[in-house]
Motif scaffolding. Sequence first.
Motif, PDB file in Angstrom:
ATOM      1  N   LEU A  10       0.831  -1.208   0.000  1.00  0.00           N
ATOM      2  CA  LEU A  10       0.000   0.000   0.000  1.00  0.00           C
ATOM      3  C   LEU A  10       0.863   1.255   0.000  1.00  0.00           C
ATOM      4  O   LEU A  10       1.770   1.401   0.820  1.00  0.00           O
ATOM      5  N   THR A  12       0.327   5.444  -0.112  1.00  0.00           N
ATOM      6  CA  THR A  12      -0.549   6.624  -0.073  1.00  0.00           C
ATOM      7  C   THR A  12       0.327   7.865  -0.009  1.00  0.00           C
ATOM      8  O   THR A  12       1.208   7.961   0.850  1.00  0.00           O
ATOM      9  N   THR A  50      -2.724   4.886   7.185  1.00  0.00           N
ATOM     10  CA  THR A  50      -2.952   3.492   6.797  1.00  0.00           C
ATOM     11  C   THR A  50      -4.401   3.095   7.052  1.00  0.00           C
ATOM     12  O   THR A  50      -5.063   2.490   6.197  1.00  0.00           O
ATOM     13  N   SER A  53      -6.731   4.835   4.713  1.00  0.00           N
ATOM     14  CA  SER A  53      -6.605   4.268   3.366  1.00  0.00           C
ATOM     15  C   SER A  53      -7.451   3.008   3.230  1.00  0.00           C
ATOM     16  O   SER A  53      -8.046   2.757   2.174  1.00  0.00           O
ATOM     17  N   ARG A  56     -10.711   4.059   2.493  1.00  0.00           N
ATOM     18  CA  ARG A  56     -10.697   5.034   1.380  1.00  0.00           C
ATOM     19  C   ARG A  56     -11.260   6.385   1.817  1.00  0.00           C
ATOM     20  O   ARG A  56     -12.100   6.997   1.152  1.00  0.00           O
ATOM     21  N   ILE A  58      -9.094   8.952   2.517  1.00  0.00           N
ATOM     22  CA  ILE A  58      -8.017   9.924   2.296  1.00  0.00           C
ATOM     23  C   ILE A  58      -8.581  11.116   1.523  1.00  0.00           C
ATOM     24  O   ILE A  58      -9.177  10.948   0.453  1.00  0.00           O
ATOM     25  N   ASN A  60      -8.952  13.858  -1.054  1.00  0.00           N
ATOM     26  CA  ASN A  60      -8.354  14.016  -2.384  1.00  0.00           C
ATOM     27  C   ASN A  60      -8.979  15.224  -3.081  1.00  0.00           C
ATOM     28  O   ASN A  60     -10.170  15.203  -3.395  1.00  0.00           O
ATOM     29  N   LYS A  64      -3.769  10.740  -2.107  1.00  0.00           N
ATOM     30  CA  LYS A  64      -4.184   9.748  -3.105  1.00  0.00           C
ATOM     31  C   LYS A  64      -3.504   8.412  -2.809  1.00  0.00           C
ATOM     32  O   LYS A  64      -2.320   8.363  -2.493  1.00  0.00           O
ATOM     33  N   ILE A  65      -4.295   7.331  -2.898  1.00  0.00           N
ATOM     34  CA  ILE A  65      -3.718   5.985  -2.836  1.00  0.00           C
ATOM     35  C   ILE A  65      -3.189   5.669  -4.229  1.00  0.00           C
ATOM     36  O   ILE A  65      -3.965   5.557  -5.180  1.00  0.00           O
ATOM     37  N   LEU A  78     -10.019  -1.261  -3.149  1.00  0.00           N
ATOM     38  CA  LEU A  78      -9.570  -0.168  -4.009  1.00  0.00           C
ATOM     39  C   LEU A  78     -10.227  -0.210  -5.391  1.00  0.00           C
ATOM     40  O   LEU A  78     -10.176   0.771  -6.132  1.00  0.00           O
TER      41      LEU A  78
END
Length: 342
Positions: A10, A12, A50, A53, A56, A58, A60, A64-65, A78
């Motif tokens: 992962l 990010t 973490t 993430s 999801r 995060i 934006n 961004k992952i 994802l």
Amino acid sequence: MGTLLQVRDLKTQFFTEDGVVHAVDGVSFDVEEGETLGLVGESGCGKSVTALSILRLIPNPPGKIVAGEIVFEGEDLLKLEEEEIRHVRGNRIAMVFQEPMTSLNPVLTIGRQLTEALELHLKMDHHAASKRAAELLEMVGIPEAASRLNDYPHQFSGGMRQRVMIAMALSCNPKLLLADEPTTALDVTIQAQILEIMARLSRELGTAVVIITHNLGVVARYADRVNVMYAGKIVETASARELYGNPRHPYTIGLLKSVPRLDQGRKDRLIPIEGAPPDLVNPPTGCNFSPRCAYKIDKCTAEEPPLMSAGDRHQSACWVMPTTSTVVVAGGEAAQEGAVSS
């Protein structure tokens, strides 16, 4: 028990005016059904990012992952559409955030915030959802629960608000609970109560828990396994007993040596980790911890170490893999001071 969550490589990143921040940089780990995993490290090491993430969450921009897989019950989160991930959040995976006063909506009653998820995910009608909400508040130890449903967050103490957050997180019987510094703003007595509630409910409901914290005492008491993070990477992973009894990464050793212990003399000084965490926009070459490491060799500044075996289900990202004595916090026997090159 089977594997509930698999996180693979992962990454990010946050795109800022100063450059790209590598907040989570190639993290991989598993969570088994029903287990409690500790994720530890100093502030800014990537623990919370973490967890966000995985759900999801995060923001934006700027975050961004950019790479990796997050496989939950055989499904890569994802790859889900936004509407599909909404049915995962709060339903199959729930999260307890650091500060409940900023996580709870100040203009909605506690009852409404509890019933919302029940009505959305479990399709309960208002009456059934209200009854279940009262049961959840009783379950986390709030007295006269039914009469508190119409109260607002500001009418609860900090500890009671955190109990409400736990009740909300467990309302839909999730398979996985992410607890991000769940006791940071609470006094030690309330901390113990909150952690005991989480541990009891995990046992009763079979929910897997990821505890994110910098408190090594919490991890020693409640975690089955521990992942140690530094500068966006996992640098050591082992069972809690093995990690505290036989740490094999210099950063883990430094963390344990900086923790007060009851068996130390009053005049014994704690040993801090010298230096500061690296700049995640321009991380050092080789091992991220090498600028602060007392055990480093030339290879440490030239080549980044991968996670390597340091025993049964014990891995450390270190070329030297030192051993240490007098760092046991809970369980396990201390090893002799020294270093063993890998």
